[in-house]
Design a protein around this motif. Structure first.
Motif: not given
Length: 189
Positions: A33-41, A43-60
Protein backbone atom coordinates in the motif's frame (compact mmCIF):
# COMPACT_ATOMS: atom_id res chain seq x y z
CA UNK A 1 27.82 -3.24 -16.94
CA UNK A 2 25.18 -1.41 -19.02
CA UNK A 3 23.50 0.50 -16.16
CA UNK A 4 26.61 1.46 -14.20
CA UNK A 5 25.91 5.17 -13.69
CA UNK A 6 22.29 4.89 -12.45
CA UNK A 7 23.32 1.94 -10.28
CA UNK A 8 26.15 3.92 -8.70
CA UNK A 9 23.77 6.83 -8.09
CA UNK A 10 21.31 4.53 -6.30
CA UNK A 11 24.14 3.10 -4.19
CA UNK A 12 25.25 6.62 -3.31
CA UNK A 13 21.74 7.54 -2.15
CA UNK A 14 21.58 4.37 -0.03
CA UNK A 15 25.07 4.96 1.40
CA UNK A 16 24.32 8.55 2.40
CA UNK A 17 20.85 7.91 3.81
CA UNK A 18 21.30 7.33 7.51
CA UNK A 19 19.53 4.22 8.76
CA UNK A 20 18.28 3.27 5.28
CA UNK A 21 19.84 0.20 3.72
CA UNK A 22 19.21 -2.07 0.74
CA UNK A 23 16.72 -4.18 2.71
CA UNK A 24 14.72 -1.05 3.59
CA UNK A 25 14.69 -0.02 -0.07
CA UNK A 26 13.47 -3.44 -1.22
CA UNK A 27 10.76 -3.57 1.45
CA UNK A 28 9.59 -0.11 0.36
CA UNK A 29 9.75 -1.00 -3.33
CA UNK A 30 7.59 -4.11 -2.84
CA UNK A 31 5.19 -2.61 -0.31
CA UNK A 32 1.53 -3.38 -0.83
CA UNK A 33 0.00 0.00 0.00
CA UNK A 34 0.93 3.67 -0.18
CA UNK A 35 2.63 3.64 -3.58
CA UNK A 36 2.80 6.70 -5.80
CA UNK A 37 1.49 6.34 -9.35
CA UNK A 38 5.07 6.33 -10.67
CA UNK A 39 6.11 3.68 -8.16
CA UNK A 40 3.03 1.57 -8.99
CA UNK A 41 3.76 1.69 -12.72
CA UNK A 42 7.39 0.67 -12.24
CA UNK A 43 6.47 -2.18 -9.90
CA UNK A 44 3.63 -3.33 -12.16
CA UNK A 45 5.91 -3.39 -15.21
CA UNK A 46 8.46 -5.50 -13.37
CA UNK A 47 5.93 -7.97 -11.93
CA UNK A 48 4.07 -8.28 -15.24
CA UNK A 49 7.34 -9.16 -16.99
CA UNK A 50 7.47 -6.16 -19.34
CA UNK A 51 10.89 -4.95 -18.18
CA UNK A 52 14.26 -6.01 -19.61
CA UNK A 53 14.84 -8.48 -16.77
CA UNK A 54 11.99 -10.65 -15.58
CA UNK A 55 11.25 -11.78 -12.03
CA UNK A 56 12.69 -15.23 -12.76
CA UNK A 57 16.01 -13.79 -13.90
CA UNK A 58 16.23 -11.61 -10.80
CA UNK A 59 15.42 -14.58 -8.55
CA UNK A 60 18.05 -16.70 -10.27
CA UNK A 61 20.65 -13.96 -9.76
CA UNK A 62 19.58 -13.51 -6.13
CA UNK A 63 19.88 -17.27 -5.54
CA UNK A 64 23.33 -17.38 -7.18
CA UNK A 65 24.68 -14.44 -5.18
CA UNK A 66 23.03 -15.57 -1.93
CA UNK A 67 24.73 -18.95 -2.37
CA UNK A 68 28.08 -17.16 -2.10
CA UNK A 69 27.18 -15.82 1.36
CA UNK A 70 25.86 -18.91 3.12
CA UNK A 71 25.58 -18.84 6.90
CA UNK A 72 26.41 -22.33 8.24
CA UNK A 73 24.25 -21.70 11.30
CA UNK A 74 21.14 -21.38 9.09
CA UNK A 75 20.59 -24.52 6.99
CA UNK A 76 18.93 -24.19 3.57
CA UNK A 77 15.54 -25.68 2.66
CA UNK A 78 14.36 -25.40 6.27
CA UNK A 79 10.82 -26.64 6.81
CA UNK A 80 10.53 -26.33 10.59
CA UNK A 81 11.79 -22.76 11.02
CA UNK A 82 9.81 -19.99 9.32
CA UNK A 83 11.72 -18.38 6.46
CA UNK A 84 10.76 -15.02 8.01
CA UNK A 85 13.02 -15.68 10.97
CA UNK A 86 16.04 -16.57 8.80
CA UNK A 87 18.39 -13.67 8.09
CA UNK A 88 20.86 -15.35 5.72
CA UNK A 89 19.79 -14.81 2.10
CA UNK A 90 20.52 -18.37 1.00
CA UNK A 91 18.70 -20.01 3.91
CA UNK A 92 15.74 -17.62 3.69
CA UNK A 93 15.35 -17.96 -0.09
CA UNK A 94 15.60 -21.75 -0.21
CA UNK A 95 13.40 -22.13 2.88
CA UNK A 96 10.79 -19.78 1.39
CA UNK A 97 10.65 -21.95 -1.73
CA UNK A 98 10.49 -25.20 0.24
CA UNK A 99 7.77 -23.90 2.57
CA UNK A 100 5.67 -22.53 -0.32
CA UNK A 101 5.89 -25.90 -2.11
CA UNK A 102 5.01 -27.75 1.12
CA UNK A 103 1.98 -25.50 1.66
CA UNK A 104 0.84 -26.01 -1.94
CA UNK A 105 1.20 -29.80 -1.64
CA UNK A 106 -0.87 -29.79 1.55
CA UNK A 107 -3.54 -27.63 -0.10
CA UNK A 108 -3.62 -30.01 -3.08
CA UNK A 109 -3.93 -32.95 -0.69
CA UNK A 110 -6.98 -31.40 0.97
CA UNK A 111 -8.56 -30.64 -2.42
CA UNK A 112 -7.98 -34.20 -3.64
CA UNK A 113 -9.87 -35.81 -0.76
CA UNK A 114 -12.94 -33.57 -0.95
CA UNK A 115 -16.10 -35.58 -1.53
CA UNK A 116 -16.55 -34.18 -5.05
CA UNK A 117 -13.01 -35.05 -6.20
CA UNK A 118 -13.54 -38.81 -6.41
CA UNK A 119 -10.76 -39.98 -4.10
CA UNK A 120 -12.97 -41.17 -1.28
CA UNK A 121 -12.40 -44.90 -0.90
CA UNK A 122 -14.73 -47.36 0.69
CA UNK A 123 -14.53 -51.09 1.06
CA UNK A 124 -17.51 -52.83 -0.54
CA UNK A 125 -19.10 -55.21 1.95
CA UNK A 126 -22.36 -56.56 3.19
CA UNK A 127 -23.69 -55.11 6.42
CA UNK A 128 -22.97 -58.37 8.22
CA UNK A 129 -19.31 -58.47 7.16
CA UNK A 130 -16.60 -56.77 9.21
CA UNK A 131 -14.93 -53.71 7.69
CA UNK A 132 -11.90 -54.60 5.59
CA UNK A 133 -8.92 -52.65 6.79
CA UNK A 134 -6.82 -53.49 3.76
CA UNK A 135 -7.72 -52.26 0.33
CA UNK A 136 -5.89 -53.26 -2.81
CA UNK A 137 -6.00 -52.46 -6.50
CA UNK A 138 -7.41 -55.96 -6.98
CA UNK A 139 -10.48 -54.88 -5.01
CA UNK A 140 -11.21 -52.09 -7.45
CA UNK A 141 -9.70 -53.22 -10.74
CA UNK A 142 -7.21 -51.80 -13.20
CA UNK A 143 -9.58 -49.08 -14.43
CA UNK A 144 -9.49 -47.51 -10.98
CA UNK A 145 -5.78 -46.76 -11.30
CA UNK A 146 -6.39 -44.64 -14.41
CA UNK A 147 -9.31 -42.88 -12.69
CA UNK A 148 -7.20 -42.17 -9.61
CA UNK A 149 -4.39 -40.89 -11.81
CA UNK A 150 -6.82 -38.51 -13.55
CA UNK A 151 -8.04 -37.21 -10.18
CA UNK A 152 -4.47 -36.71 -8.97
CA UNK A 153 -3.51 -34.82 -12.13
CA UNK A 154 -6.60 -32.62 -11.78
CA UNK A 155 -6.47 -31.90 -8.03
CA UNK A 156 -2.78 -32.44 -7.20
CA UNK A 157 -0.80 -31.36 -10.27
CA UNK A 158 2.29 -30.22 -8.37
CA UNK A 159 2.29 -33.33 -6.16
CA UNK A 160 1.78 -35.63 -9.15
CA UNK A 161 4.54 -33.97 -11.17
CA UNK A 162 7.05 -34.09 -8.32
CA UNK A 163 6.33 -37.74 -7.53
CA UNK A 164 6.54 -38.63 -11.21
CA UNK A 165 9.89 -36.82 -11.55
CA UNK A 166 11.23 -38.68 -8.52
CA UNK A 167 9.86 -42.06 -9.64
CA UNK A 168 11.11 -41.74 -13.23
CA UNK A 169 14.72 -40.54 -12.99
CA UNK A 170 16.45 -38.72 -15.77
CA UNK A 171 18.81 -40.94 -17.78
CA UNK A 172 22.05 -39.91 -19.37
CA UNK A 173 23.37 -41.52 -22.49
CA UNK A 174 27.14 -40.83 -22.48
CA UNK A 175 27.59 -42.13 -26.03
CA UNK A 176 24.99 -39.78 -27.52
CA UNK A 177 25.76 -37.02 -24.97
CA UNK A 178 22.19 -36.12 -24.05
CA UNK A 179 19.79 -36.46 -21.15
CA UNK A 180 16.20 -37.61 -21.37
CA UNK A 181 13.38 -38.61 -19.09
CA UNK A 182 11.47 -41.64 -20.38
CA UNK A 183 7.75 -40.85 -20.13
CA UNK A 184 6.30 -44.23 -19.15
CA UNK A 185 8.94 -46.38 -17.50
CA UNK A 186 11.73 -46.25 -14.98
CA UNK A 187 15.24 -46.03 -16.43
CA UNK A 188 17.52 -49.00 -16.14
CA UNK A 189 21.14 -47.89 -15.88
Amino acid sequence: MPHREPFDQLLEVLATSKGYAIGDFLMDFFRVTGRSERHGKMLSAFLRGTTVYGVGEVLERLDTVAGQFKDPSEPPYELTTSYLSLKSGHAALTSYAAQKVRDKLLAEQLAAVQSDSGLHVFAPRKKTEPIKLRLSWNTYGAITFKEVQAVLIKHQPLTFNLIQRLAIPECHDPEKNYRYRPPDFVCQE
